[in-house]
Design an enzyme around this catalytic site. Structure first.
Site, PDB file in Angstrom:
ATOM      1  N   PRO A   2      19.222  16.289  79.787  1.00 15.30           N
ATOM      2  CA  PRO A   2      19.595  14.869  79.681  1.00 15.30           C
ATOM      3  C   PRO A   2      18.575  13.994  80.400  1.00 15.30           C
ATOM      4  CG  PRO A   2      21.351  16.199  80.681  1.00 15.30           C
ATOM      5  CD  PRO A   2      20.143  17.058  80.607  1.00 15.30           C
ATOM      6  N   GLU A   3      18.099  12.973  79.712  1.00 12.61           N
ATOM      7  CA  GLU A   3      17.188  12.021  80.341  1.00 12.61           C
ATOM      8  C   GLU A   3      17.929  10.698  80.547  1.00 12.61           C
ATOM      9  OE1 GLU A   3      13.117  11.905  79.394  1.00 12.61           O
ATOM     10  OE2 GLU A   3      13.072  13.868  78.459  1.00 12.61           O
TER      11      GLU A   3
END
Ligand SMILES: [Zn+2]
Length: 272
Positions: A2-3
Site C-alpha cells: 500500500p502506498e
C-alpha cells in the site's frame, strides 16, 4: 505494497465509521507484527472515544483524548469494516469493536505492519514519525524545497523521492510514474536537477497522487478497499510493471533497472 493513495483511501473509507464512536472491545490475536505488540494495548484502548482519523505519510492515526492509536499497513496490511456476523478471515490479527457494533479489522498476511498506541502525540515524539518530511500534497512540498534538498546529493533522483525524510509517501510506483510524467530518468543524479526539473517533478507527483486517490488507490498485491472492492488505478500505469511493453508516447520498449535494490521502469527515449 500500500502506498500513500491506498492509505488515504483507507482513511477516507474507515473515518465515517469511527468518528465520535467509543471503543468497546479490542482483540489482539498475534504477539508480533513487524515488532512485538504492546502487552497492554487492548486493555488501554477500551472506552476511548475516537475524535479523528488522520494520515501522516503512510501512518494511520486514530485519535482520542490523550490517546493515539497508530497503524501502519506494512507490505500487505489492510483495514476493513466488518459487522458481528462477518466471519474472521485468515490473517486477521487485530480488531476494535465500536459502540455502533461495527468492527475495524486489521489483516496482514506477511506481518510487516505495525499497531501501537501512545498517550503523547507520536508526530512530536515517536522516532519513526518525528523526522518525516513534508506531505507531497501540501504546499510546503514545492519546487523550491525539492531543489534545495537535491543539492549536493549524489544519489539517483528516484531514491531521493523515496526517502521519507525528504518527502513522505512517494513509494516505488508513484516515483516511477511521476518521473515518466516529468520526462526525467529515475537514475538521474539528484544534484543535476534543474529548477525547471524540480517544478515539473513536484507538479507530476501531486498530479499522479491526486489521480490515484481519486480512483480509490491501486490494488497491485493484497490491497482491498475498506468496503471490499478492489481499486483499479493499476490499469493506468504508464511505466510501472510494463517492462518491454511499448511506451504510450513513443512506442519504444519500457526498460527495467534496479535502483537501490528496487525495480525501476522508464522510457529511454522520453526520459532524459
Ligand atoms: Zn517513450
Amino acid at each position: 505494497m500500500p502506498e500513500l493513495p491506498e492509505v488515504q483511501t483507507t482513511v477516507n473509507g474507515i473515518r465515517p465509521y469511527l468518528l465520535n464512536k467509543k471503543i468497546t472491545k479490542c482483540k489482539v490475536s498475534v504477539e508480533k507484527l513487524r515488532w512485538k505488540l504492546q502487552s497492554d494495548l487492548s486493555k488501554n484502548i477500551i472506552n476511548i472515544k475516537i475524535t479523528d482519523v488522520i494520515r501522516r505519510g503512510k501512518y494511520i492515526i486514530i485519535l482520542g483524548k490523550n490517546y493515539y492509536l497508530v497503524i501502519h499497513l506494512g507490505m500487505t496490511g489492510t483495514l476493513r469494516i466488518a459487522t458481528k456476523t462477518d466471519k474472521l478471515k485468515k490473517h486477521d490479527h487485530f480488531e476494535i469493536t465500536l459502540n455502533s457494533n461495527y468492527i475495524l479489522r486489521f489483516n496482514d498476511p506477511r506481518k510487516f505492519g505495525m499497531v501501537f498506541y501512545s498517550n503523547i502525540c507520536p508526530l512530536k515524539s515517536h522516532r519513526l514519525l518525528i523526522n518525516l518530511g513534508p506531505e507531497p500534497l501540501e504546499q510546503d512540498f514545492n519546487s523550491k524545497y525539492l531543489y534545495m534538498r537535491s543539492r549536493n546529493r549524489n544519489i539517483a533522483i528516484k531514491s531521493l523521492l523515496m526517502n521519507s525524510n525528504v518527502v513522505v509517501g512517494v513509494g516505488n510506483i508513484y516515483a516511477s510514474e511521476s518521473l515518466f510524467l516529468s520526462k526525467i530518468r529515475p537514475q538521474k543524479k539528484s544534484s543535476t536537477l534543474t529548477k525547471r526539473n524540480c517544478e515539473d517533478l513536484v507538479l507530476s507527483i501531486k498530479k499522479v497522487l491526486k489521480k490515484a486517490i481519486k480512483k480509490g488507490g491501486s490494488s497491485i498485491n493484497d490491497y482491498v478497499n475498506v468496503d471490499g472492492k478492489r481499486g483499479y488505478f493499476q490499469y493506468d500505469f504508464k511505466v510501472y510493471g510494463r517492462t518491454s511493453k511499448p511506451c504510450h508516447i513513443c512506442q519504444s520498449d519500457i526498460l527495467q533497472i534496479k535502483i537501490n535494490q528496487r525495480s525501476s521502469f522508464y522510457c529511454k527515449n522520453c526520459q532524459k
